[in-house]
Design an enzyme around this catalytic site. Sequence first.
Site, short mmCIF file in Angstrom:
data_model
loop_
_atom_site.label_atom_id
_atom_site.label_comp_id
_atom_site.label_asym_id
_atom_site.label_seq_id
_atom_site.Cartn_x
_atom_site.Cartn_y
_atom_site.Cartn_z
N SER A 35 27.21 -15.32 52.97
CA SER A 35 28.11 -14.18 51.62
C SER A 35 28.38 -14.59 50.16
O SER A 35 27.84 -13.82 50.37
CB SER A 35 29.25 -13.54 52.56
OG SER A 35 28.83 -12.75 54.36
N SER A 187 28.45 0.64 57.18
CA SER A 187 28.34 -0.18 56.93
C SER A 187 29.41 -1.60 55.10
O SER A 187 29.02 -0.53 53.88
CB SER A 187 27.16 -0.98 55.92
OG SER A 187 26.36 -2.74 55.52
N SER A 188 30.15 -2.04 55.16
CA SER A 188 30.62 -2.90 53.20
C SER A 188 29.90 -2.54 52.12
O SER A 188 30.22 -2.57 50.96
CB SER A 188 31.74 -3.00 54.13
OG SER A 188 31.38 -4.70 54.21
N GLN A 189 28.91 -3.39 52.74
CA GLN A 189 27.89 -3.65 52.14
C GLN A 189 27.23 -2.78 50.89
O GLN A 189 27.13 -3.44 50.44
CB GLN A 189 26.75 -4.52 52.89
CG GLN A 189 27.24 -5.45 53.62
CD GLN A 189 26.05 -6.22 54.36
OE1 GLN A 189 24.74 -5.28 54.48
NE2 GLN A 189 25.86 -7.14 54.93
N GLU A 335 32.21 -9.70 62.55
CA GLU A 335 30.72 -10.46 63.38
C GLU A 335 30.82 -11.22 63.77
O GLU A 335 30.52 -12.17 64.39
CB GLU A 335 29.98 -11.31 61.42
CG GLU A 335 31.21 -11.52 60.70
CD GLU A 335 30.82 -12.63 59.15
OE1 GLU A 335 31.30 -13.74 59.06
OE2 GLU A 335 30.43 -11.16 58.88
N HIS A 362 24.20 -3.27 63.28
CA HIS A 362 23.81 -4.68 62.80
C HIS A 362 22.45 -5.35 62.97
O HIS A 362 20.71 -4.57 63.06
CB HIS A 362 24.38 -5.30 63.33
CG HIS A 362 26.18 -5.58 62.55
ND1 HIS A 362 27.06 -6.86 61.98
CD2 HIS A 362 26.52 -4.62 61.61
CE1 HIS A 362 27.70 -6.28 61.61
NE2 HIS A 362 27.84 -4.82 60.98
N ARG A 407 23.21 -14.36 65.65
CA ARG A 407 25.36 -14.39 66.97
C ARG A 407 25.21 -13.63 68.33
O ARG A 407 25.45 -14.76 68.61
CB ARG A 407 26.30 -13.13 65.99
CG ARG A 407 26.01 -13.28 64.78
CD ARG A 407 27.67 -13.38 63.86
NE ARG A 407 27.49 -13.18 62.77
CZ ARG A 407 27.73 -14.73 61.19
NH1 ARG A 407 27.78 -15.70 62.39
NH2 ARG A 407 27.51 -15.02 60.62
N LYS A 432 18.19 -17.56 61.10
CA LYS A 432 18.54 -16.87 59.78
C LYS A 432 20.02 -17.05 58.98
O LYS A 432 20.13 -16.62 57.67
CB LYS A 432 18.92 -15.31 60.08
CG LYS A 432 19.39 -14.30 60.02
CD LYS A 432 19.70 -13.18 60.45
CE LYS A 432 19.86 -11.61 59.58
NZ LYS A 432 20.67 -11.32 58.64
#
Length: 447
Positions: A35, A187-189, A335, A362, A407, A432
């Site tokens: 990130s 999504s906060s993205q 996450e 996700h 994950r 990844k």
Amino acid sequence: MTDTSPHSDLHTDLWPAPYASGAVDATVTVPGSKSVTNRGLVLAALAAEPGWLRRPLRSRDTLLMAEALRTLGVKIEETVNSSSSAAGGTGEAWRIIPAGLHGPATVDVGNAGTVMRFLPPVAALADGPVHFDGDARSHERPLHGVIDALRVLGARIDDDGRGALPMTVHGGGALDGGPVEIDASSSSQFVSALLLSAPRFNQGVEVRHVGAKLPSLPHIRMTVDMLRQVGAQVDEPETGGEPNVWRVSPSALLGRDLTVEPDLSNAQPFLAAALVTGGRVTVPDWPARTTQPGDALREIFTEMGGSCELTEAGLTFTGTGRIQGIDVDLSEVGELTPGIAAVAALADSPSTLRGVAHLRLHETDRLAALTKEINELGGDVTETEDGLLIRPRPLHGGVFHTYHDHRMATAGAIIGLAVEGVEIENVATTAKTLPDFPRMWTEMLGV
């Protein structure tokens, strides 16, 4: 949800997850934060002068970001200083030299949320068309928040009305900017994407979130913190601003010399190993202050039965051999859910994981995938409206499918510590964000 049948994964190689015959006692150096690395690359590319990114993560997601910026004209020089040590094992540094952004260009986003969401605003500042495409799963992940907002702010985008990839951003060399309302509840993205490029917009930006509860707020705090480090002026709710509103003023960005922190979310499986085996794991260079969501592991895993100590040497986490269930709202740290679910499946009491409905969007539908895979090993997991209910039961070996989700792979490895015969399908997907995970895992166990 993406097909969760075993045949949905093209990489069918099975990796026998190592079983822990005793308590783990290890020091694990975790590579840099994905990130932070990808935000740092974007901000350096938009700066008015060259900058450095030290100890960057080299993984699929970050290399996709670097290559995408190169296709837009940014120069990124990679150097290695063999005399310095760093999280990730090298003294690697990237020198980022900004240049005039230009098209035509084609960006491969892979299945990286940061690339597919952070770069369209950058592309809107380029001179010429920029086409975005990626893995099949990237076509299913939501992008409408960024696309709709950019159109309001003055960009021209062709997506055939999908609100998703593939699409083309027709860069005009500049963007008006100004106020925009978005629903970032998936999504906060979406918020971070607009904020990162906003200093280069003619009017800056005012982003107002108008949907349901915003997930993953620590990631927005990280974006704001990093913007301020390069000289941007940001007003935000955390510092007395209006709730759910972020304002960034237009300005030149400074070229900085940034050292990337270890990825605390990627430290999760190693800390979990201490908890599951009743052992001890030290992660060097754990920051005393950070905006990374992974820092919440200290509190969450302590509540599940361990203890931790943060010193100049790093974070040392110690398990007791007993794992307690937990009732926890993970909306800000979604996450971490796969790893927590894996530990909870090995606990001595039930767990309720809440606030993570957005995980269905996700890398895969993580709630459905976790439910299916843990239950196929003999577990008792039920999906709820916004999370998982996990009732521990004796587990047995079997194949743990990953659905191209890093994950999911590490969650399966955690279960394999306590359950013999677990085989992880396509463990290579961990590249990844966590290159060389199988080696790190076996070295931690002394295998």
